[in-house]
Design a protein around this motif. Structure first.
Motif, mmCIF file in Angstrom:
data_model
loop_
_atom_site.group_PDB
_atom_site.id
_atom_site.type_symbol
_atom_site.label_atom_id
_atom_site.label_comp_id
_atom_site.label_asym_id
_atom_site.label_seq_id
_atom_site.Cartn_x
_atom_site.Cartn_y
_atom_site.Cartn_z
ATOM 1 N N LYS A 230 42.538 52.195 33.694
ATOM 2 C CA LYS A 230 41.531 51.689 32.763
ATOM 3 C C LYS A 230 42.067 50.541 31.914
ATOM 4 C CE LYS A 230 38.692 55.870 32.520
ATOM 5 N NZ LYS A 230 38.150 56.949 31.638
ATOM 6 N N TYR A 231 43.348 50.569 31.612
ATOM 7 C CA TYR A 231 43.936 49.456 30.858
ATOM 8 C C TYR A 231 43.997 48.205 31.732
ATOM 9 C CZ TYR A 231 47.126 46.604 28.137
ATOM 10 O OH TYR A 231 47.675 45.557 27.434
ATOM 11 N N LEU A 232 44.430 48.361 32.971
ATOM 12 C CA LEU A 232 44.472 47.233 33.899
ATOM 13 C C LEU A 232 43.094 46.605 34.058
ATOM 14 C CD1 LEU A 232 46.770 48.834 36.612
ATOM 15 C CD2 LEU A 232 47.341 46.811 35.259
ATOM 16 N N LEU A 233 42.085 47.439 34.246
ATOM 17 C CA LEU A 233 40.727 46.941 34.441
ATOM 18 C C LEU A 233 40.243 46.197 33.196
ATOM 19 C CD1 LEU A 233 38.149 46.760 36.126
ATOM 20 C CD2 LEU A 233 37.478 49.002 35.220
ATOM 21 N N ARG A 234 40.536 46.739 32.032
ATOM 22 C CA ARG A 234 40.093 46.094 30.791
ATOM 23 C C ARG A 234 40.779 44.748 30.593
ATOM 24 N NH1 ARG A 234 42.086 47.118 25.587
ATOM 25 N NH2 ARG A 234 42.961 49.120 26.252
ATOM 26 N N GLN A 235 42.083 44.697 30.836
ATOM 27 C CA GLN A 235 42.801 43.444 30.628
ATOM 28 C C GLN A 235 42.371 42.369 31.620
ATOM 29 O OE1 GLN A 235 44.773 42.744 27.956
ATOM 30 N NE2 GLN A 235 43.965 44.743 27.341
ATOM 31 N N MET A 236 42.198 42.740 32.874
ATOM 32 C CA MET A 236 41.786 41.732 33.857
ATOM 33 C C MET A 236 40.368 41.245 33.606
ATOM 34 S SD MET A 236 43.641 42.454 37.463
ATOM 35 C CE MET A 236 42.970 44.070 37.772
ATOM 36 N N THR A 237 39.516 42.134 33.119
ATOM 37 C CA THR A 237 38.161 41.718 32.768
ATOM 38 C C THR A 237 38.201 40.736 31.603
ATOM 39 O OG1 THR A 237 37.257 43.845 33.507
ATOM 40 C CG2 THR A 237 35.883 42.516 32.047
ATOM 41 N N GLU A 238 39.044 41.030 30.604
ATOM 42 C CA GLU A 238 39.158 40.125 29.454
ATOM 43 C C GLU A 238 39.755 38.778 29.849
ATOM 44 O OE1 GLU A 238 41.173 42.009 26.232
ATOM 45 O OE2 GLU A 238 39.587 43.491 25.902
ATOM 46 N N ILE A 239 40.725 38.795 30.754
ATOM 47 C CA ILE A 239 41.307 37.532 31.223
ATOM 48 C C ILE A 239 40.267 36.731 31.994
ATOM 49 C CG2 ILE A 239 42.997 36.532 32.817
ATOM 50 C CD1 ILE A 239 44.873 38.861 32.019
ATOM 51 N N ARG A 240 39.559 37.395 32.905
ATOM 52 C CA ARG A 240 38.528 36.697 33.690
ATOM 53 C C ARG A 240 37.463 36.090 32.803
ATOM 54 N NH1 ARG A 240 34.166 40.167 36.829
ATOM 55 N NH2 ARG A 240 33.619 40.422 34.614
ATOM 56 N N ASP A 241 37.075 36.817 31.763
ATOM 57 C CA ASP A 241 35.968 36.384 30.904
ATOM 58 C C ASP A 241 36.421 35.506 29.738
ATOM 59 O OD1 ASP A 241 34.436 37.885 32.610
ATOM 60 O OD2 ASP A 241 34.185 39.584 31.233
ATOM 61 N N GLY A 242 37.709 35.150 29.692
ATOM 62 C CA GLY A 242 38.203 34.223 28.684
ATOM 63 C C GLY A 242 38.490 34.823 27.332
ATOM 64 N N HIS A 243 38.635 36.172 27.264
ATOM 65 C CA HIS A 243 38.864 36.823 25.973
ATOM 66 C C HIS A 243 40.337 37.124 25.699
ATOM 67 C CE1 HIS A 243 34.611 36.983 25.678
ATOM 68 N NE2 HIS A 243 34.458 37.935 26.576
ATOM 69 N N ARG A 244 41.194 36.955 26.685
ATOM 70 C CA ARG A 244 42.642 37.157 26.485
ATOM 71 C C ARG A 244 43.231 35.764 26.322
ATOM 72 N NH1 ARG A 244 46.639 41.070 28.468
ATOM 73 N NH2 ARG A 244 48.628 40.158 27.854
ATOM 74 N N ARG A 245 43.328 35.304 25.075
ATOM 75 C CA ARG A 245 43.607 33.893 24.817
ATOM 76 C C ARG A 245 45.026 33.460 25.160
ATOM 77 N NH1 ARG A 245 43.586 32.309 19.881
ATOM 78 N NH2 ARG A 245 43.702 34.342 18.892
ATOM 79 N N ASN A 246 45.941 34.398 25.337
ATOM 80 C CA ASN A 246 47.318 34.007 25.655
ATOM 81 C C ASN A 246 47.649 34.274 27.125
ATOM 82 O OD1 ASN A 246 47.625 36.826 25.676
ATOM 83 N ND2 ASN A 246 49.706 36.707 24.893
ATOM 84 N N ALA A 247 46.625 34.383 27.954
ATOM 85 C CA ALA A 247 46.838 34.670 29.371
ATOM 86 C C ALA A 247 47.448 33.478 30.102
ATOM 87 C CB ALA A 247 45.516 35.053 30.028
ATOM 88 N N ASN A 248 48.175 33.788 31.153
ATOM 89 C CA ASN A 248 48.731 32.757 32.022
ATOM 90 C C ASN A 248 47.578 32.022 32.716
ATOM 91 O OD1 ASN A 248 49.889 31.310 34.165
ATOM 92 N ND2 ASN A 248 51.521 32.806 34.433
ATOM 93 N N PRO A 249 47.467 30.707 32.568
ATOM 94 C CA PRO A 249 46.350 29.969 33.168
ATOM 95 C C PRO A 249 46.297 30.102 34.687
ATOM 96 C CG PRO A 249 48.022 28.463 32.327
ATOM 97 C CD PRO A 249 48.358 29.810 31.794
ATOM 98 N N ASP A 250 47.446 30.330 35.322
ATOM 99 C CA ASP A 250 47.443 30.529 36.778
ATOM 100 C C ASP A 250 46.726 31.817 37.143
ATOM 101 O OD1 ASP A 250 48.860 28.194 37.189
ATOM 102 O OD2 ASP A 250 50.815 29.189 37.149
ATOM 103 N N MET A 251 46.908 32.856 36.323
ATOM 104 C CA MET A 251 46.225 34.120 36.593
ATOM 105 C C MET A 251 44.736 33.997 36.332
ATOM 106 S SD MET A 251 47.067 37.964 35.301
ATOM 107 C CE MET A 251 46.008 39.316 35.834
ATOM 108 N N VAL A 252 44.388 33.247 35.305
ATOM 109 C CA VAL A 252 42.965 33.032 35.009
ATOM 110 C C VAL A 252 42.270 32.419 36.226
ATOM 111 C CG1 VAL A 252 41.308 31.817 33.562
ATOM 112 C CG2 VAL A 252 43.370 32.773 32.536
#
Length: 237
Positions: A183-205
Motif C-alpha cells: 500500500k505504501y508503494l502504490l501510494r508513492q507511485m500514484t503521487e509521483i505519477r500525479d505530480g504530488h511527490r515534488r522531490n521525485a527523480n524526473p526519470d522515474m516520473v
C-alpha cells in the motif's frame, strides 16, 4: 535512559507541531530546483561517517511510527525503513526538512535531528537493520495474475535502477524496495505519477507517467513480493 530520550523527543515533536508549518521550497518542476543538488546539509551529512550507536538513540523517536525494528506499518501509513541505503534516508530527511518533499506528519520529527551528524548517525543505524520478511502484500483474489503483470513491467521499466531483487543503488540514491509494503508503494507511485511527490527523480516520473491505476496496482504487487538476498531478516520459526 531510553524512555527519557523518547519522552523528550516526543515533547519536542509536539512543540514542532505547534510551531510554524514546514517550509515549501520549489519542487521538481520549478525553476532552480535540481532533483539531487550537491549542496546543503544533505551533502554535509553524506560526507560524515554515521555512528550506529548514537543513531540507535536518535532513532527512538522514529520507532514510535516506524517501529523499533524499522518494519513500518503493513497498512502503508508508515514505510519500512530497515535496511534502506543511508544515501536515500539522508536525502529524504533533508528534503523534508528543507520543504522539498511534503510530509506534514514526518516534518515535526525530522526537525528534531539537530545537525548533519545526527542525520548521518540515524541513517547508519537504520541501514544496519535487517529487512523484515513479514510486510504488507497485495491480497486480491487475482494475486498471481497481478504479480505476473507487475513483473513484466518491472523488468522492462524498473529493474535497471532498482535491481533484480529490489536492492536499489546506494551510489545513485535509488531506494531499496524489497520488503516494502504494497500500500505504501502504490501510494508513492500514484503521487509521483500525479505530480504530488515534488522531490521525485524526473526519470522515474517519465517512466510511470503513462501508467494507469490498474498498472500501478500490478507493479506495486510485484515489488512488494521481492526479497533481497543477504539483507532480509531470518524467517520466523
Amino acid at each position: 535512559m531510553k524512555i527519557t530520550v523518547l519522552l523528550t523527543a516526543l515533547l519536542s515533536a509536539s512543540l514542532a507541531f505547534a510551531g510554524p508549518p514546514a517550509p515549501k521550497a520549489t519542487g521538481i518542476e520549478g525553476e532552480g530546483y535540481v532533483w539531487n543538488a550537491q549542496e546543503g546539509e544533505k551533502i554535509e551529512a553524506l560526507q560524515l561517517e554515521g555512528d550506529v550507536t548514537r543513531g540507535e538513540e536518535a532513532y527512538e523517536i522514529c520507532g514510535a511510527c516506524h517501529l523499533p525494528s524499522g518494519a513500518g506499518r503493513p497498512d502503508g501509513t508508515f514505510p519500512q525503513l530497515a535496511g534502506q541505503h543511508t544515501t536515500v534516508l539522508i536525502k529524504q530527511m533533508a528534503d523534508i526538512r528543507a520543504g522539498l518533499r511534503d510530509n506534514p506528519t514526518m516534518y515535526p520529527f525530522a526537525v528534531t535531528l539537530v545537525d548533519p551528524q545526527e542525520l548521518a548517525d540515524v541513517s547508519a543505524y537504520i541501514e544496519s537493520l535487517c529487512i523484515p520478511t513479514d510486510h504488507g502484500k497485495y491480497e486480491g483474489a487475482d494475486v498471481s495474475i497481478q504479480i505476473a503483470k507487475g513483473r513484466e513491467m518491472y523488468e522492462k521499466d524498473c529493474m535497471e535502477c532498482h535491481g533484480k531483487n529490489g536492492e536499489g543503488d546506494k551510489e545513485k540514491f535509488y531506494p531499496v524496495i524489497a520488503g516494502q509494503h504494497y500500500k505504501y508503494l502504490l501510494r508513492q507511485m500514484t503521487e509521483i505519477r500525479d505530480g504530488h511527490r515534488r522531490n521525485a527523480n524526473p526519470d522515474m516520473v517519465k517512466v510511470i507517467k503513462p501508467y494507469n491505476d490498474d498498472q500501478l496496482v500490478a507493479i506495486s504487487a510485484y515489488q512488494a513480493s521481492l526479497k533481497m538476498p543477504g539483507s532480509m531478516c531470518s524467517a520466523k520459526k
